[in-house]
Each structure stands twice: as C-alpha cells, then as structure tokens.
Design a protein around this motif. Structure first.
Motif, PDB file in Angstrom:
ATOM      1  N   GLN A   1     -33.554   3.675  42.918  1.00  0.00           N
ATOM      2  CA  GLN A   1     -33.349   4.731  43.770  1.00  0.00           C
ATOM      3  C   GLN A   1     -32.693   4.016  45.096  1.00  0.00           C
ATOM      4  O   GLN A   1     -31.283   4.442  45.305  1.00  0.00           O
ATOM      5  N   SER A   2     -33.419   3.250  45.889  1.00  0.00           N
ATOM      6  CA  SER A   2     -32.821   2.582  46.850  1.00  0.00           C
ATOM      7  C   SER A   2     -33.620   1.332  47.082  1.00  0.00           C
ATOM      8  O   SER A   2     -34.856   1.356  46.802  1.00  0.00           O
ATOM      9  N   PHE A   3     -33.176   0.351  47.906  1.00  0.00           N
ATOM     10  CA  PHE A   3     -34.259  -0.739  48.369  1.00  0.00           C
ATOM     11  C   PHE A   3     -34.537  -0.325  49.675  1.00  0.00           C
ATOM     12  O   PHE A   3     -35.390  -1.471  50.366  1.00  0.00           O
ATOM     13  N   ASP A   4     -34.251   0.733  50.381  1.00  0.00           N
ATOM     14  CA  ASP A   4     -34.448   1.085  51.748  1.00  0.00           C
ATOM     15  C   ASP A   4     -35.928   1.533  51.921  1.00  0.00           C
ATOM     16  O   ASP A   4     -36.200   2.621  51.360  1.00  0.00           O
ATOM     17  N   ASP A   5     -36.745   0.946  52.693  1.00  0.00           N
ATOM     18  CA  ASP A   5     -38.223   1.695  52.815  1.00  0.00           C
ATOM     19  C   ASP A   5     -38.150   2.994  53.443  1.00  0.00           C
ATOM     20  O   ASP A   5     -38.582   3.882  52.807  1.00  0.00           O
ATOM     21  N   ALA A   6     -37.309   3.369  54.393  1.00  0.00           N
ATOM     22  CA  ALA A   6     -37.354   4.475  54.951  1.00  0.00           C
ATOM     23  C   ALA A   6     -36.700   5.682  53.764  1.00  0.00           C
ATOM     24  O   ALA A   6     -37.389   6.736  53.833  1.00  0.00           O
ATOM     25  N   ALA A   7     -35.815   5.372  53.297  1.00  0.00           N
ATOM     26  CA  ALA A   7     -35.259   6.290  52.320  1.00  0.00           C
ATOM     27  C   ALA A   7     -36.372   6.582  51.090  1.00  0.00           C
ATOM     28  O   ALA A   7     -36.310   7.676  50.639  1.00  0.00           O
ATOM     29  N   LEU A   8     -36.931   5.656  50.891  1.00  0.00           N
ATOM     30  CA  LEU A   8     -37.943   5.476  49.663  1.00  0.00           C
ATOM     31  C   LEU A   8     -38.957   6.400  50.118  1.00  0.00           C
ATOM     32  O   LEU A   8     -39.707   7.232  49.493  1.00  0.00           O
ATOM     33  N   ALA A   9     -39.677   6.167  51.576  1.00  0.00           N
ATOM     34  CA  ALA A   9     -40.689   6.965  51.827  1.00  0.00           C
ATOM     35  C   ALA A   9     -40.501   8.429  52.084  1.00  0.00           C
ATOM     36  O   ALA A   9     -41.194   9.321  51.523  1.00  0.00           O
ATOM     37  N   ALA A  10     -39.259   8.676  52.729  1.00  0.00           N
ATOM     38  CA  ALA A  10     -38.804  10.259  52.765  1.00  0.00           C
ATOM     39  C   ALA A  10     -38.682  10.768  51.327  1.00  0.00           C
ATOM     40  O   ALA A  10     -38.828  12.214  51.419  1.00  0.00           O
ATOM     41  N   SER A  11     -38.547  10.175  50.398  1.00  0.00           N
ATOM     42  CA  SER A  11     -38.378  10.689  48.921  1.00  0.00           C
ATOM     43  C   SER A  11     -39.392  10.642  48.264  1.00  0.00           C
ATOM     44  O   SER A  11     -39.428  11.304  47.089  1.00  0.00           O
ATOM     45  N   GLY A  12     -40.651  10.428  48.606  1.00  0.00           N
ATOM     46  CA  GLY A  12     -41.810  10.219  48.098  1.00  0.00           C
ATOM     47  C   GLY A  12     -41.697   9.400  46.745  1.00  0.00           C
ATOM     48  O   GLY A  12     -42.596   9.839  45.745  1.00  0.00           O
TER      49      GLY A  12
ATOM     50  N   ASP B   1     -31.330   8.884  54.265  1.00  0.00           N
ATOM     51  CA  ASP B   1     -29.890   8.423  54.246  1.00  0.00           C
ATOM     52  C   ASP B   1     -29.329   8.083  55.523  1.00  0.00           C
ATOM     53  O   ASP B   1     -29.437   8.923  56.510  1.00  0.00           O
ATOM     54  N   ARG B   2     -28.570   6.979  55.716  1.00  0.00           N
ATOM     55  CA  ARG B   2     -27.670   6.906  56.781  1.00  0.00           C
ATOM     56  C   ARG B   2     -26.561   6.363  56.291  1.00  0.00           C
ATOM     57  O   ARG B   2     -26.470   5.560  55.562  1.00  0.00           O
ATOM     58  N   GLU B   3     -25.444   6.241  57.276  1.00  0.00           N
ATOM     59  CA  GLU B   3     -24.285   5.588  57.052  1.00  0.00           C
ATOM     60  C   GLU B   3     -24.251   4.145  56.642  1.00  0.00           C
ATOM     61  O   GLU B   3     -25.153   3.427  57.499  1.00  0.00           O
ATOM     62  N   GLY B   4     -23.972   3.757  55.440  1.00  0.00           N
ATOM     63  CA  GLY B   4     -23.666   2.573  55.222  1.00  0.00           C
ATOM     64  C   GLY B   4     -24.973   1.957  54.210  1.00  0.00           C
ATOM     65  O   GLY B   4     -24.987   0.894  53.792  1.00  0.00           O
ATOM     66  N   LEU B   5     -25.953   2.871  54.048  1.00  0.00           N
ATOM     67  CA  LEU B   5     -27.206   2.520  53.285  1.00  0.00           C
ATOM     68  C   LEU B   5     -26.660   2.418  51.687  1.00  0.00           C
ATOM     69  O   LEU B   5     -27.112   1.332  51.277  1.00  0.00           O
ATOM     70  N   PHE B   6     -26.027   3.266  51.302  1.00  0.00           N
ATOM     71  CA  PHE B   6     -25.772   3.341  49.711  1.00  0.00           C
ATOM     72  C   PHE B   6     -24.875   1.893  49.605  1.00  0.00           C
ATOM     73  O   PHE B   6     -25.186   1.233  48.633  1.00  0.00           O
ATOM     74  N   GLN B   7     -23.980   1.583  50.216  1.00  0.00           N
ATOM     75  CA  GLN B   7     -23.201   0.346  50.093  1.00  0.00           C
ATOM     76  C   GLN B   7     -24.065  -0.793  50.166  1.00  0.00           C
ATOM     77  O   GLN B   7     -23.994  -1.922  49.429  1.00  0.00           O
ATOM     78  N   ALA B   8     -25.253  -0.698  51.158  1.00  0.00           N
ATOM     79  CA  ALA B   8     -26.314  -1.918  51.340  1.00  0.00           C
ATOM     80  C   ALA B   8     -26.810  -2.129  50.044  1.00  0.00           C
ATOM     81  O   ALA B   8     -26.902  -3.312  49.448  1.00  0.00           O
ATOM     82  N   ASP B   9     -27.345  -0.802  49.430  1.00  0.00           N
ATOM     83  CA  ASP B   9     -27.988  -0.995  48.265  1.00  0.00           C
ATOM     84  C   ASP B   9     -27.181  -1.431  46.838  1.00  0.00           C
ATOM     85  O   ASP B   9     -27.501  -2.098  46.172  1.00  0.00           O
ATOM     86  N   VAL B  10     -25.871  -1.137  47.156  1.00  0.00           N
ATOM     87  CA  VAL B  10     -25.031  -1.485  45.997  1.00  0.00           C
ATOM     88  C   VAL B  10     -24.811  -3.038  45.936  1.00  0.00           C
ATOM     89  O   VAL B  10     -24.818  -3.789  44.842  1.00  0.00           O
TER      90      VAL B  10
END
Length: 342
Positions: free
Chosen positions: A137-148, A181-190
């Motif tokens: 789903q994402s490698f980002d701690d904040a997005a993963l936490a917010a998504s449970g 989510d925030r600007e640039g997050l998805f492209q960093a995950d990609v």
C-alpha cells in the motif's frame, strides 16, 4: 534523409499464461483496514474455506477435461500466509496435483508484509508456491498509520526482503491516495518499489466504498480522495518508472467485480482509468524521443498493437501529438515490434 530513431516500448512482455483467481476474502486477515471492501469486490462477506477448496477442485477438473489452460493459480483477497493450518497446505497440495497434470503452471498468493515469517515462506515455497504479492500500500509510516494497516514502512521493506530471500518471486501492490497522503508520496513509493525489482506491480488508487471505515471518515469530511484526473496523471508518471526497472504492471485500478461499482461513493473510479494512464505514459515516452531526435519529426510508425492506445480514449491526445509535429496524417501503424520516428 536522416536515419529514423527506432525504439521499443519499455513495457515488459506480458505473462505467457492466464491467471485463475481464487478469492478468499478476509481469510487470515488480523483486522479490517480502513479502506478494505473485499466483500464488495468478491460478493462474499467472509471466506468459508472448505467449500472454496471443493469448488476449486471441481472447476479445475472441468477445465482439464475441457482441454482449457494452462493457468497460473492465484489466491487473492485474504492473508494467505496467515491462514490457519491446514489450509495453506491444502490449497497448495491441490495446486500441485493439477500442476503435475499440466493444467497449472505457477502458483501465487497475496498477503500482508508483516505476515512473511521466513519459516512460513520456506514451507509454502517447498509446497509449490512461486510468487507472493505483498499488499504494501505504501512505504510511508504516516500514511500506513492513518489507514490502520497495523505496520510501518520498516515492516513493508522487511516483508519484501524476506520474500526475495526465500527464493520466491515478489509482487507489490500500492494504494495511492490513502489517508495521510501528501504531494510526491506516491511517486516516492513507486521509486522505492521499482528499486526492489519486483516481477509485478498493481496500482490501486484509493476509493471510498460503502460500508468501510473510510466511507465514514469521508462523510465526516476527514478524508478527501484523489480526483480521476490526478489519478490518471500520477499513474502515467509511475508506469515508465516501473517499466524501466523491468516490472510488469498487471493492474491499474480495481476491476469492476462483485457489487463494487454500485458501492463506490467517491474517488478516482473510471472504467477506462488504466487505458488513459497507459496512453499518457506512452505520450511521455514519445515526447522524450522527439526531444532526443533533435528536430521536428516527419512521421511516426507505431506497432499495430498500440493503435487503440496511442491517441488515447476518444482521440483525446490527438492535439498533444499534433503539437509535437505528429498529427494523425503523419502516424501509421504497422505489423512491427518497434516504433520508428523519422
């Protein structure tokens, strides 16, 4: 006349066999994530494994008798590596029987990155599992936490490493536009996913689906999903990055299965989302090649397989190609494997 610039589409070749999906909604899952709507996608609110196994055996027998196949068997919708015993063994043993008979050529499953204990992966590989798709789903701690999701970016990375270390092929699923989510997050995950060189990737922009906790957050004004245009543009940027690392992108957006279509409340839902993203990605590739050519192009010869993709849905990209010096009258399609820009 100068030599034409010849180039291939960077997308890796498709898999040689078809996928036979077996859905195990919620089976093995430790909890239900904020966005999860497996019941809407599959038409089942839970997986009763014994009849699923029996139905699969019957259907595989019928396929073999009918001369169909071969297939890659895929166990989706749950957390396969967290299924209680003896279910992983039972499903993999059934797959092995039909593999011996030539109907099944490969076996894959989906699971969570925090359910990748090396001993479990080794056992599944010994029983015939070939590929593990991780719902990163994402490698980002904040997005993963917010998504449970119940794990952080470190667990996502460790899960990928464990799959590779076990000798299994890796597939990665990303869910852009999550809460947090925030600007640039998805492209960093990609970029991070591409650097792992997985065999496959699935990109599922986050949707608000009736009956989920995310739907309740959306109704309270606590979540704003991506618009279709943003999802299309973000996916189009992601595709060349993944293709450039040899990754086959096998899905863009959720398939309209079960009762999903009627249950989507908000978010980038469009039946042609994948096609439009692929068309935009191809435009970006050709735009770079025109720049590399160093002069105004005279013509473009494209493989016939891209005839329905090059100009986009309803020819929406025709003006962009015309601006490059490639109006429709200068583009031809031929039975060739490469593009030729003259």
């Amino acid at each position: 006349m100068p030599e034409p610039l010849v180039f291939a589409h960077p997308e890796p070749a498709p898999a040689p066999t078809r996928i036979w999906p077996v859905f195990l909604p919620f089976a093995g899952c430790p909890h239900r994530c904020l966005f999860c709507a497996q019941d809407r996608q599959t038409g089942r609110d839970r997986a009763v494994l014994a009849p699923i196994l029996a139905d699969l055996e019957r259907d595989l027998d019928a396929a073999l008798a009918g001369g169909r196949g071969p297939y890659e068997l895929a166990f989706y919708g749950g957390t396969f590596t967290a299924l209680p015993a003896p279910w992983p063994e039972a499903f993999l043993a059934l797959a092995a029987r039909f593999r011996e008979r030539g109907l099944v050529t490969r076996v894959r499953c989906s699971t969570r990155p925090d359910r990748t204990e090396p001993a479990v992966l080794d056992r599944c590989r010994a029983l015939g599992l070939d590929l593990v798709e991780l719902g990163i789903q994402s490698f980002d701690d904040a997005a993963l936490a917010a998504s449970g999701r119940g794990y952080g970016g470190g667990a996502a990375r460790r899960g990928c490493a464990r799959v590779v270390e076990s000798g299994l092929a890796l597939g990665v699923q990303l869910l852009p536009g999550l809460p947090g989510d925030r600007e640039g997050l998805f492209q960093a995950d990609v970029r991070e996913a591409a650097a792992l060189h997985p065999e496959t990737a699935r990109l599922y922009p986050c949707l608000v689906i009736e009956g989920t906790d995310l739907a309740r957050a959306w109704r309270r004004g606590e979540y704003v999903p991506w618009a279709v245009d943003r999802a299309r543009d973000e996916l189009a940027r992601a595709l060349p990055v993944l293709w450039g690392h040899g990754v086959r992108v096998i899905r863009l957006g959720l398939a309209p299965e079960g009762t999903l279509t009627d249950a989507v409340l908000a978010g980038p839902w469009h039946p042609a989302l994948g096609q439009t993203a692929r068309s935009l990605a191809l435009l970006s590739i050709i735009r770079r090649k025109v720049a590399e050519l160093g002069r105004g192009p005279v013509s473009l010869t494209a493989p016939r397989r891209y005839q329905g993709e090059l100009f986009g849905q309803a020819n929406e990209l025709a003006p962009a190609y015309a601006a490059l010096g490639l109006p429709r009258t200068r583009v031809r399609f031929a039975d060739t494997a490469v593009f030729s820009l003259a």
